[in-house]
Design a protein around this motif. Sequence first.
Motif, PDB file in Angstrom:
ATOM      1  N   ALA A 154       0.968  -1.091  -0.060  1.00 44.30           N
ATOM      2  CA  ALA A 154       0.084   0.057  -0.122  1.00 44.30           C
ATOM      3  C   ALA A 154       0.858   1.374  -0.139  1.00 44.30           C
ATOM      4  O   ALA A 154       0.268   2.446  -0.191  1.00 44.30           O
ATOM      5  CB  ALA A 154      -0.898  -0.046   1.188  1.00 44.30           C
ATOM      6  N   ALA A 155       1.956   1.107   0.149  1.00 44.31           N
ATOM      7  CA  ALA A 155       3.041   2.289   0.414  1.00 44.31           C
ATOM      8  C   ALA A 155       3.289   2.960  -0.850  1.00 44.31           C
ATOM      9  O   ALA A 155       3.704   3.998  -1.100  1.00 44.31           O
ATOM     10  CB  ALA A 155       4.116   2.034   1.346  1.00 44.31           C
ATOM     11  N   VAL A 156       2.901   2.311  -1.963  1.00 39.65           N
ATOM     12  CA  VAL A 156       3.246   2.731  -3.231  1.00 39.65           C
ATOM     13  C   VAL A 156       2.020   3.850  -3.808  1.00 39.65           C
ATOM     14  O   VAL A 156       2.421   4.552  -4.725  1.00 39.65           O
ATOM     15  CB  VAL A 156       3.405   1.622  -4.638  1.00 39.65           C
ATOM     16  N   PHE A 157       0.997   4.240  -2.911  1.00 38.15           N
ATOM     17  CA  PHE A 157       0.098   4.931  -3.264  1.00 38.15           C
ATOM     18  C   PHE A 157       0.395   6.175  -2.649  1.00 38.15           C
ATOM     19  O   PHE A 157       0.568   6.348  -1.421  1.00 38.15           O
ATOM     20  CB  PHE A 157      -1.318   4.402  -3.005  1.00 38.15           C
ATOM     21  N   ASN A 158       0.332   7.140  -3.505  1.00 40.29           N
ATOM     22  CA  ASN A 158       0.376   8.742  -3.064  1.00 40.29           C
ATOM     23  C   ASN A 158      -1.033   9.287  -2.256  1.00 40.29           C
ATOM     24  O   ASN A 158      -2.062   8.546  -2.680  1.00 40.29           O
ATOM     25  CB  ASN A 158       0.999   9.793  -4.151  1.00 40.29           C
ATOM     26  N   HIS A 159      -0.639  10.219  -1.720  1.00 41.43           N
ATOM     27  CA  HIS A 159      -2.132  10.742  -1.080  1.00 41.43           C
ATOM     28  C   HIS A 159      -2.695  12.045  -1.979  1.00 41.43           C
ATOM     29  O   HIS A 159      -1.970  12.542  -2.564  1.00 41.43           O
ATOM     30  CB  HIS A 159      -1.268  11.484   0.343  1.00 41.43           C
ATOM     31  N   SER A 160      -3.988  12.021  -1.766  1.00 47.42           N
ATOM     32  CA  SER A 160      -4.755  13.072  -2.220  1.00 47.42           C
ATOM     33  C   SER A 160      -5.874  13.385  -1.389  1.00 47.42           C
ATOM     34  O   SER A 160      -6.616  12.148  -1.108  1.00 47.42           O
ATOM     35  CB  SER A 160      -5.172  12.921  -3.532  1.00 47.42           C
ATOM     36  N   CYS A 161      -6.292  14.324  -1.030  1.00 50.18           N
ATOM     37  CA  CYS A 161      -7.522  14.870  -0.216  1.00 50.18           C
ATOM     38  C   CYS A 161      -8.674  14.513  -1.311  1.00 50.18           C
ATOM     39  O   CYS A 161      -9.972  14.548  -0.693  1.00 50.18           O
ATOM     40  CB  CYS A 161      -7.528  16.091   0.256  1.00 50.18           C
ATOM     41  N   SER A 162      -8.545  14.398  -2.475  1.00 46.89           N
ATOM     42  CA  SER A 162      -9.446  14.118  -3.420  1.00 46.89           C
ATOM     43  C   SER A 162      -9.270  12.713  -3.886  1.00 46.89           C
ATOM     44  O   SER A 162      -9.168  12.351  -5.260  1.00 46.89           O
ATOM     45  CB  SER A 162      -9.780  15.127  -4.589  1.00 46.89           C
ATOM     46  N   ALA A 163      -8.973  11.812  -3.182  1.00 46.97           N
ATOM     47  CA  ALA A 163      -8.780  10.318  -3.586  1.00 46.97           C
ATOM     48  C   ALA A 163      -9.799   9.835  -4.751  1.00 46.97           C
ATOM     49  O   ALA A 163     -10.780   9.974  -4.731  1.00 46.97           O
ATOM     50  CB  ALA A 163      -8.482   9.450  -2.226  1.00 46.97           C
ATOM     51  N   ASN A 164      -8.997   8.748  -5.220  1.00 49.23           N
ATOM     52  CA  ASN A 164      -9.928   8.168  -6.334  1.00 49.23           C
ATOM     53  C   ASN A 164      -9.989   6.637  -6.102  1.00 49.23           C
ATOM     54  O   ASN A 164     -10.386   5.762  -6.819  1.00 49.23           O
ATOM     55  CB  ASN A 164      -9.145   8.298  -7.959  1.00 49.23           C
ATOM     56  N   ALA A 165      -9.084   6.301  -5.002  1.00 50.09           N
ATOM     57  CA  ALA A 165      -9.305   4.853  -4.340  1.00 50.09           C
ATOM     58  C   ALA A 165      -9.300   4.918  -2.900  1.00 50.09           C
ATOM     59  O   ALA A 165      -8.897   5.846  -2.378  1.00 50.09           O
ATOM     60  CB  ALA A 165      -8.048   4.436  -5.109  1.00 50.09           C
TER      61      ALA A 165
ATOM     62  N   ASP B 276     -14.428   6.384 -11.299  1.00 45.77           N
ATOM     63  CA  ASP B 276     -13.801   5.808 -12.763  1.00 45.77           C
ATOM     64  C   ASP B 276     -12.377   6.531 -12.937  1.00 45.77           C
ATOM     65  O   ASP B 276     -12.221   7.803 -12.635  1.00 45.77           O
ATOM     66  CB  ASP B 276     -14.635   6.301 -13.918  1.00 45.77           C
ATOM     67  N   VAL B 277     -11.352   5.738 -13.133  1.00 43.90           N
ATOM     68  CA  VAL B 277      -9.802   6.275 -13.366  1.00 43.90           C
ATOM     69  C   VAL B 277      -9.653   6.178 -14.614  1.00 43.90           C
ATOM     70  O   VAL B 277      -9.515   4.776 -15.232  1.00 43.90           O
ATOM     71  CB  VAL B 277      -8.886   5.629 -12.393  1.00 43.90           C
ATOM     72  N   PRO B 278      -9.227   7.437 -15.478  1.00 48.10           N
ATOM     73  CA  PRO B 278      -8.790   6.690 -16.835  1.00 48.10           C
ATOM     74  C   PRO B 278      -7.412   6.067 -16.832  1.00 48.10           C
ATOM     75  O   PRO B 278      -6.720   6.238 -15.932  1.00 48.10           O
ATOM     76  CB  PRO B 278      -8.592   8.323 -17.326  1.00 48.10           C
ATOM     77  N   ALA B 279      -7.199   5.341 -18.051  1.00 51.07           N
ATOM     78  CA  ALA B 279      -6.243   4.658 -18.105  1.00 51.07           C
ATOM     79  C   ALA B 279      -4.901   5.539 -18.108  1.00 51.07           C
ATOM     80  O   ALA B 279      -4.929   6.884 -18.519  1.00 51.07           O
ATOM     81  CB  ALA B 279      -6.123   4.012 -19.783  1.00 51.07           C
ATOM     82  N   GLY B 280      -3.889   5.298 -17.426  1.00 53.54           N
ATOM     83  CA  GLY B 280      -2.799   5.947 -17.208  1.00 53.54           C
ATOM     84  C   GLY B 280      -2.640   6.959 -16.023  1.00 53.54           C
ATOM     85  O   GLY B 280      -1.601   7.784 -15.617  1.00 53.54           O
ATOM     86  N   ALA B 281      -3.833   7.251 -15.302  1.00 53.18           N
ATOM     87  CA  ALA B 281      -3.929   8.213 -14.297  1.00 53.18           C
ATOM     88  C   ALA B 281      -3.355   7.684 -13.144  1.00 53.18           C
ATOM     89  O   ALA B 281      -3.540   6.400 -12.885  1.00 53.18           O
ATOM     90  CB  ALA B 281      -5.529   8.702 -14.035  1.00 53.18           C
ATOM     91  N   GLU B 282      -2.869   8.396 -12.314  1.00 54.66           N
ATOM     92  CA  GLU B 282      -2.186   8.097 -10.758  1.00 54.66           C
ATOM     93  C   GLU B 282      -3.372   7.601 -10.026  1.00 54.66           C
ATOM     94  O   GLU B 282      -4.382   8.413  -9.944  1.00 54.66           O
ATOM     95  CB  GLU B 282      -1.486   9.116 -10.414  1.00 54.66           C
ATOM     96  N   ILE B 283      -3.175   6.605  -9.180  1.00 51.03           N
ATOM     97  CA  ILE B 283      -4.103   6.318  -8.585  1.00 51.03           C
ATOM     98  C   ILE B 283      -3.771   6.683  -6.889  1.00 51.03           C
ATOM     99  O   ILE B 283      -2.631   6.399  -6.718  1.00 51.03           O
ATOM    100  CB  ILE B 283      -4.412   4.960  -8.221  1.00 51.03           C
ATOM    101  N   CYS B 284      -4.578   7.340  -6.430  1.00 51.29           N
ATOM    102  CA  CYS B 284      -4.049   8.000  -5.014  1.00 51.29           C
ATOM    103  C   CYS B 284      -5.484   7.827  -3.958  1.00 51.29           C
ATOM    104  O   CYS B 284      -6.479   7.352  -4.407  1.00 51.29           O
ATOM    105  CB  CYS B 284      -4.180   9.867  -5.008  1.00 51.29           C
ATOM    106  N   ILE B 285      -4.661   7.470  -2.772  1.00 48.57           N
ATOM    107  CA  ILE B 285      -5.740   7.179  -1.685  1.00 48.57           C
ATOM    108  C   ILE B 285      -5.382   8.640  -0.621  1.00 48.57           C
ATOM    109  O   ILE B 285      -4.459   9.112  -0.851  1.00 48.57           O
ATOM    110  CB  ILE B 285      -5.246   5.846  -0.729  1.00 48.57           C
ATOM    111  N   SER B 286      -6.366   8.782   0.170  1.00 44.21           N
ATOM    112  CA  SER B 286      -6.246   9.607   1.388  1.00 44.21           C
ATOM    113  C   SER B 286      -5.677   9.158   2.676  1.00 44.21           C
ATOM    114  O   SER B 286      -6.170   8.304   2.949  1.00 44.21           O
ATOM    115  CB  SER B 286      -7.551  10.238   1.452  1.00 44.21           C
TER     116      SER B 286
END
Length: 95
Positions: A14-25, A46-56
């Motif tokens: 799980a450490a490979v996911f970056n943070h965003s307060c508008s997470a998409n995952a 929905d996450v477009p192909a190639g977009a970064e997946i971020c968790i909060s």
Amino acid sequence: RRRIVAAQAVAPAAAVFNHSCSANAHASVTLRRGRRPVVTVRTIVDVPAGAEICISYADASRPVSARRETLRESFFFECACARCVAEAAAAARPA
């Protein structure tokens, strides 16, 4: 009777996911006695192909000041995601 368990786990996957307060995952950890933790990451939009997946890393329902405080104290960075920048700017404007 509901039992609430709060825990932290070291989960390198799980450490490979970056943070965003508008997470998409969203990431969740399932703990079972005597077994390795299982990390599940699911997209929440929905996450477009190639977009970064971020968790909060913080509770995204809290105000920007509270989210930033949590991230500073627990993860040692000042959040500058698009949502935090916009909310901080709106809070700084005179009413």
